[in-house]
Write an enzyme that holds these catalytic residues in place. Sequence first.
Site, PDB file in Angstrom:
ATOM      1  N   ALA A  34     -46.598   4.050 -44.931  1.00 33.84           N
ATOM      2  CA  ALA A  34     -47.561   4.292 -43.857  1.00 33.84           C
ATOM      3  C   ALA A  34     -48.709   3.298 -43.969  1.00 33.84           C
ATOM      4  CB  ALA A  34     -48.096   5.729 -43.923  1.00 33.84           C
ATOM      5  N   ASP A  35     -49.272   2.974 -42.828  1.00 35.38           N
ATOM      6  CA  ASP A  35     -50.426   2.074 -42.799  1.00 35.38           C
ATOM      7  C   ASP A  35     -51.329   2.481 -41.639  1.00 35.38           C
ATOM      8  OD1 ASP A  35     -51.766  -0.430 -43.800  1.00 35.38           O
ATOM      9  OD2 ASP A  35     -51.511  -0.978 -41.691  1.00 35.38           O
ATOM     10  N   THR A  36     -52.603   2.640 -41.934  1.00 36.28           N
ATOM     11  CA  THR A  36     -53.569   3.071 -40.924  1.00 36.28           C
ATOM     12  C   THR A  36     -54.562   1.955 -40.632  1.00 36.28           C
ATOM     13  OG1 THR A  36     -53.396   5.371 -41.660  1.00 36.28           O
ATOM     14  CG2 THR A  36     -55.336   4.790 -40.355  1.00 36.28           C
TER      15      THR A  36
END
Length: 228
Positions: A84-86
């Site tokens: 995941a990457d925000t």
Amino acid sequence: MILDVLPELQHLRLVLASASPRRKDILRSLEVPFEAATSHFEETLDASRFPNASEYSQQTALGKAVAVAGREYSREGPDVVVGADTVVESPSGQVLEKPKDVEEAKRMLRSLSGRSHRVHTGVAIVAPNLVDPGTGTMPYVKTFAETTVCHMAVLSEKLIQAYVDTGDPMDKAGAYGIQSKAGPFVANIQGCYYNVVGFPLHRFTVELRKLVDETELGTQLKGRMQAS
């Protein structure tokens, strides 16, 4: 979305490709066992080469997941690896990641003050030993992104300085954390709260359920449950 298949999911070998304590806390709430592994994927992708921030976050998430899925494991490898990457997309469309220093954190907060911005979390699901229906080959790969619109209250310079002095902004995309001291700064949101924290809980469970229902993984988990 997965409560009725929770017994089967107790036999899932799931790895979260992240060292983020926030993502681990969110995933832990599902009561699905998992291991966390730090991905050594170098986050050096050029955001300007992607059509939008959402696509950029998905590709970074995929890089993290693939890096962990490709490791050698001393025992049975994972069924599923999740990356995941925000990122925060400023009102002007600029991608805001973690600030490099205090001054950049202040600039980010000024750009968000009194305006609406978007938070994108890209997620990649990689199942190394499952056939991807789209390609007919292994591994199974699914990427998606969730977007939440956040409206930030007007922040005075004094308030920005006080927040930066806490050190809280320095490890967070967009230089703020909705789940911590900056929570009162966010007047309202449209979309998933957990997405802003760093992991879109609802959407992930929807995709995990599809993986169980539509691939051989469901059959494998039932077999392990019966054998245990």
